[in-house]
Design a protein around this motif. Structure first.
Motif, PDB file in Angstrom:
ATOM      1  N   LEU A  78       3.316   1.154  -7.708  1.00 50.51           N
ATOM      2  CA  LEU A  78       1.987   0.923  -8.646  1.00 50.51           C
ATOM      3  C   LEU A  78       1.902  -0.240  -9.169  1.00 50.51           C
ATOM      4  O   LEU A  78       0.994  -0.902  -8.921  1.00 50.51           O
ATOM      5  CB  LEU A  78       2.014   1.901  -9.842  1.00 50.51           C
ATOM      6  CG  LEU A  78       0.789   1.696 -10.575  1.00 50.51           C
ATOM      7  CD1 LEU A  78      -0.517   2.068  -9.940  1.00 50.51           C
ATOM      8  CD2 LEU A  78       0.896   2.936 -11.723  1.00 50.51           C
ATOM      9  N   GLU A  79       3.090  -0.897  -9.615  1.00 51.74           N
ATOM     10  CA  GLU A  79       2.800  -2.469 -10.073  1.00 51.74           C
ATOM     11  C   GLU A  79       2.745  -3.447  -8.989  1.00 51.74           C
ATOM     12  O   GLU A  79       1.647  -4.127  -9.031  1.00 51.74           O
ATOM     13  CB  GLU A  79       4.131  -2.649 -10.799  1.00 51.74           C
ATOM     14  CG  GLU A  79       4.369  -4.076 -11.458  1.00 51.74           C
ATOM     15  CD  GLU A  79       5.605  -4.402 -11.933  1.00 51.74           C
ATOM     16  OE1 GLU A  79       5.705  -5.573 -12.514  1.00 51.74           O
ATOM     17  OE2 GLU A  79       6.483  -3.616 -12.099  1.00 51.74           O
ATOM     18  N   LEU A  80       3.292  -3.146  -7.695  1.00 53.08           N
ATOM     19  CA  LEU A  80       2.991  -4.052  -6.698  1.00 53.08           C
ATOM     20  C   LEU A  80       1.676  -3.963  -6.075  1.00 53.08           C
ATOM     21  O   LEU A  80       1.035  -4.877  -5.856  1.00 53.08           O
ATOM     22  CB  LEU A  80       4.099  -3.653  -5.601  1.00 53.08           C
ATOM     23  CG  LEU A  80       5.611  -3.953  -5.835  1.00 53.08           C
ATOM     24  CD1 LEU A  80       6.386  -3.398  -4.775  1.00 53.08           C
ATOM     25  CD2 LEU A  80       5.794  -5.367  -5.950  1.00 53.08           C
ATOM     26  N   GLU A  81       1.172  -2.575  -6.154  1.00 52.22           N
ATOM     27  CA  GLU A  81      -0.159  -2.327  -5.772  1.00 52.22           C
ATOM     28  C   GLU A  81      -1.143  -3.060  -6.610  1.00 52.22           C
ATOM     29  O   GLU A  81      -2.356  -3.426  -6.172  1.00 52.22           O
ATOM     30  CB  GLU A  81      -0.508  -0.902  -5.465  1.00 52.22           C
ATOM     31  CG  GLU A  81      -1.993  -0.521  -5.162  1.00 52.22           C
ATOM     32  CD  GLU A  81      -1.897  -0.854  -3.513  1.00 52.22           C
ATOM     33  OE1 GLU A  81      -3.030  -0.946  -2.821  1.00 52.22           O
ATOM     34  OE2 GLU A  81      -0.965  -1.618  -2.846  1.00 52.22           O
ATOM     35  N   TYR A  82      -1.071  -2.758  -7.903  1.00 56.41           N
ATOM     36  CA  TYR A  82      -2.097  -3.503  -8.921  1.00 56.41           C
ATOM     37  C   TYR A  82      -2.002  -5.072  -8.969  1.00 56.41           C
ATOM     38  O   TYR A  82      -2.894  -5.969  -8.728  1.00 56.41           O
ATOM     39  CB  TYR A  82      -1.478  -3.185 -10.265  1.00 56.41           C
ATOM     40  CG  TYR A  82      -2.223  -3.602 -11.483  1.00 56.41           C
ATOM     41  CD1 TYR A  82      -3.827  -3.669 -11.165  1.00 56.41           C
ATOM     42  CD2 TYR A  82      -1.915  -4.000 -12.586  1.00 56.41           C
ATOM     43  CE1 TYR A  82      -4.455  -4.097 -12.354  1.00 56.41           C
ATOM     44  CE2 TYR A  82      -2.577  -4.292 -13.621  1.00 56.41           C
ATOM     45  CZ  TYR A  82      -4.002  -4.626 -13.612  1.00 56.41           C
ATOM     46  OH  TYR A  82      -4.775  -4.668 -14.528  1.00 56.41           O
ATOM     47  N   ASN A  83      -0.850  -5.437  -8.620  1.00 55.13           N
ATOM     48  CA  ASN A  83      -0.666  -7.144  -8.390  1.00 55.13           C
ATOM     49  C   ASN A  83      -1.584  -7.383  -7.029  1.00 55.13           C
ATOM     50  O   ASN A  83      -2.108  -8.536  -7.003  1.00 55.13           O
ATOM     51  CB  ASN A  83       0.659  -7.690  -8.305  1.00 55.13           C
ATOM     52  CG  ASN A  83       1.497  -7.452  -9.631  1.00 55.13           C
ATOM     53  OD1 ASN A  83       0.871  -7.397 -10.583  1.00 55.13           O
ATOM     54  ND2 ASN A  83       2.927  -7.232  -9.457  1.00 55.13           N
ATOM     55  N   ARG A  84      -1.181  -6.798  -6.176  1.00 57.28           N
ATOM     56  CA  ARG A  84      -1.859  -7.096  -4.846  1.00 57.28           C
ATOM     57  C   ARG A  84      -3.630  -7.193  -4.884  1.00 57.28           C
ATOM     58  O   ARG A  84      -4.153  -7.800  -4.385  1.00 57.28           O
ATOM     59  CB  ARG A  84      -1.499  -6.150  -3.693  1.00 57.28           C
ATOM     60  CG  ARG A  84      -2.173  -6.262  -2.270  1.00 57.28           C
ATOM     61  CD  ARG A  84      -1.663  -5.210  -1.354  1.00 57.28           C
ATOM     62  NE  ARG A  84      -2.579  -4.115  -1.535  1.00 57.28           N
ATOM     63  CZ  ARG A  84      -3.935  -4.026  -1.145  1.00 57.28           C
ATOM     64  NH1 ARG A  84      -4.402  -4.878  -0.318  1.00 57.28           N
ATOM     65  NH2 ARG A  84      -4.389  -2.754  -1.279  1.00 57.28           N
ATOM     66  N   ILE A  85      -4.041  -5.895  -5.583  1.00 59.26           N
ATOM     67  CA  ILE A  85      -5.408  -5.721  -5.640  1.00 59.26           C
ATOM     68  C   ILE A  85      -5.894  -6.867  -6.581  1.00 59.26           C
ATOM     69  O   ILE A  85      -7.039  -7.408  -6.152  1.00 59.26           O
ATOM     70  CB  ILE A  85      -5.702  -4.466  -6.415  1.00 59.26           C
ATOM     71  CG1 ILE A  85      -5.306  -3.260  -5.518  1.00 59.26           C
ATOM     72  CG2 ILE A  85      -7.082  -4.187  -6.901  1.00 59.26           C
ATOM     73  CD1 ILE A  85      -5.536  -1.618  -5.938  1.00 59.26           C
ATOM     74  N   LEU A  86      -5.266  -7.233  -7.494  1.00 59.36           N
ATOM     75  CA  LEU A  86      -5.884  -8.276  -8.480  1.00 59.36           C
ATOM     76  C   LEU A  86      -5.835  -9.560  -7.767  1.00 59.36           C
ATOM     77  O   LEU A  86      -6.690 -10.330  -7.583  1.00 59.36           O
ATOM     78  CB  LEU A  86      -4.748  -8.643  -9.868  1.00 59.36           C
ATOM     79  CG  LEU A  86      -4.725  -7.386 -10.764  1.00 59.36           C
ATOM     80  CD1 LEU A  86      -4.011  -7.680 -11.951  1.00 59.36           C
ATOM     81  CD2 LEU A  86      -6.155  -6.954 -11.013  1.00 59.36           C
ATOM     82  N   THR A  87      -4.626  -9.929  -6.949  1.00 62.88           N
ATOM     83  CA  THR A  87      -4.675 -11.180  -6.134  1.00 62.88           C
ATOM     84  C   THR A  87      -5.946 -11.313  -5.206  1.00 62.88           C
ATOM     85  O   THR A  87      -6.371 -12.115  -4.984  1.00 62.88           O
ATOM     86  CB  THR A  87      -3.366 -11.152  -5.521  1.00 62.88           C
ATOM     87  OG1 THR A  87      -2.502 -11.344  -6.610  1.00 62.88           O
ATOM     88  CG2 THR A  87      -3.307 -12.614  -4.628  1.00 62.88           C
TER      89      THR A  87
END
Length: 504
Positions: A78-87
């Motif tokens: 979830l943390e990785l996916e959230y970071n990806r979406i923001l970027t």
């Protein structure tokens, strides 16, 4: 679904802010928490908008960056996916890029991020609340963090009740173009857009409907994080195109004349008198500051931000056009550049109404502010002044508000709006105890064209037990000293201008 009651809206807001205390232990401050809510609420509400049964428009957020992607991820994923979406959203063109520009995840604990996503946000239907939950949430954050002076968050927020009353007086229509050069969280633009929507969009022509969506309102905001919230609010209220140009520009309004004119200007420029930039106006006075900007469209040179915003608004206002601007008291009585600008405004504009505001409305303690209403018209053929009467409504004397125990409501301003008489000729206005008219000749004959007009008896001065709070008195002393320094500055400038050159 019926609109949520105020109590229900408060429950939703309190639910979010209760979690701020949990995150504070991880070093996530109130402002950082606001940003994270901005991202997550935007993704959730964009998701809700996309699944509405009557939604026939393209999704605001592309599917590969949607809220559902967060719901499907667990744990560290979830943390990785959230970071990806923001970027990736930060790389998108148009409004999405403005909202997610430089966005970063400040919630480093995957378990706490999961709780925020799944338990606090996803379980609620935010678009169905029937209220501007984002504005309410932001206001609640500011109330809880108002004592955090260093954050400066309060300067970006204008009370919604005041905004609604101002917009009710200005009465924008679909034929207008509306701008706020100090947009903050877009409160004025949202209220103006909503006011136009009251005119029954179903009766609009196709070009008018497109204008309502894509070009009716426009804002400029200097701070990235604040522009982010403004762009999000507009987009989720049906104003703007997620893939088109943002309705919020991120830049300094005072840098240059944008070359565009608007028929309505609504604004509450940031508090604080001094700026690190001095703008050189048509008077040609030299600046001693390291950074100087030439604005030949400005009447005077000054480092006073409010005076410069007032000059900027006078420039960008179309002919004909109407404006409402929230400004502090020093604009009414400051000498030098302030006097020059006031005399020019009284002569070249129809400065027809002033609302004197009480303290306790803004997050900066003791701020004394006013709303100036003025119209821009073609030059008079007889060369006379456009201001015939300045109507002043004293909403300050013997009026007291606080942000929590006694907050301002729209009903408190009903009498002012009735006295303003929106849409009716001003010669139909009627004087009252709090509403008086002052003629042009009387105004310009006052020392320095001082517009700090009062006539009501202040009951607090008659009873020492009812003196204002110490912080209010301290702020008033600071304001008085600031005004005195401005007077000395004007005298020094006049002496320098009169001093003969060494070449003489």
């Amino acid at each position: 679904m019926p609109p949520t009651t105020p109590a229900e809206a408060k429950r939703l807001v309190d639910k979010l802010w209760a979690y701020a205390n949990v995150l504070r232990d991880d070093g996530v401050g109130t402002i950082d928490y606001t940003e994270q809510l901005t991202y997550l609420l935007f993704l959730k509400m964009a998701h809700e908008r996309a699944i509405l049964p009557f939604a026939d428009e393209a999704p605001i957020v592309p599917d590969e960056f949607s809220w559902q992607r967060l719901l499907d991820a667990k744990g560290e994923a979830l943390e990785l996916e959230y970071n990806r979406i923001l970027t990736e959203l930060g790389k998108q063109p148009g409004t999405l890029g403005v909202i997610f520009r430089k966005a970063q995840n400040r919630i480093q604990d995957p378990a706490k991020l999961s709780r925020l996503v799944h338990d606090l946000i996803d379980k609620e239907s935010w678009l169905a609340t029937g209220v501007d939950i984002k504005g309410d949430a932001y206001e609640s954050l500011l109330a809880k963090g108002a004592e955090d002076v260093k954050s400066g968050a309060g300067q970006y927020f204008t009370p919604r009740a005041l905004i609604d009353a101002i917009v009710d007086c200005i009465r924008p229509t679909i034929d207008d173009t509306i701008v706020d050069p100090a947009a903050g969280t877009a409160g004025f633009l949202l209220a103006a857009h909503a006011k136009v929507e009251e005119d029954d969009p179903a009766s609009f022509t196709p070009p008018q409907r497109e204008k309502l969506r894509s070009s009716l309102v426009h804002g400029v905001e200097l701070v990235d994080g604040t522009a982010r919230l403004a762009a999000m609010n507009l987009l989720l209220h049906g104003a703007g195109d997620p893939r088109g140009d943002s309705l919020i520009e991120v830049k300094d309004s005072l840098i240059a004349d944008p070359g565009i004119r608007w028929s309505v200007v609504l604004s509450n420029p940031p508090f604080g008198r001094k700026s690190s930039i001095t703008v050189i106006g048509a008077d040609g006075r030299e600046s001693r500051d390291d950074i100087a900007i030439e604005r030949p469209d400005f009447v005077v040179t000054t480092s006073n931000k409010q005076l410069n915003f007032l000059q900027h608004i006078a420039t960008i206002l179309d002919t004909p056009g109407r404006a409402a601007v929230v400004l502090p008291d020093n604009v009414l009585f400051e000498g030098g550049a302030g006097e020059t600008l006031r005399r020019r405004m009284l002569r070249d504009f129809d400065l027809h109404t002033m609302l004197r505001l009480p303290t306790g409305l803004f997050y900066a303690n003791g701020v004394k502010a006013n709303v100036l209403f003025f119209d821009k018209k073609p030059a008079r053929a007889d060369g006379g002044a456009w201001t015939e009467k300045l109507w002043v409504y004293d909403f300050r004397t013997n009026v007291h508000f606080t942000l929590r125990q006694n907050p301002l409501t729209r009903a408190h301003l009903d009498d002012f709006v009735d006295a303003f008489a929106p849409g009716r000729p001003r010669d139909e206005r009627v004087e009252s105890e709090r509403f008086r008219a002052f003629g042009y000749d009387e105004l310009v004959a006052r020392d320095k064209a001082n517009l700090d007009l009062t006539w009501l008896r202040d009951e607090s001065l008659e009873n020492l037990d009812e003196l204002p709070a110490p912080e209010v008195i301290a702020r008033e002393i600071v304001d008085d000293l600031t005004a005195a320094l401005a007077e000395f500055e004007a005298v020094a400038a006049a002496l320098e201008a009169a001093e003969p050159s060494s070449d003489d």
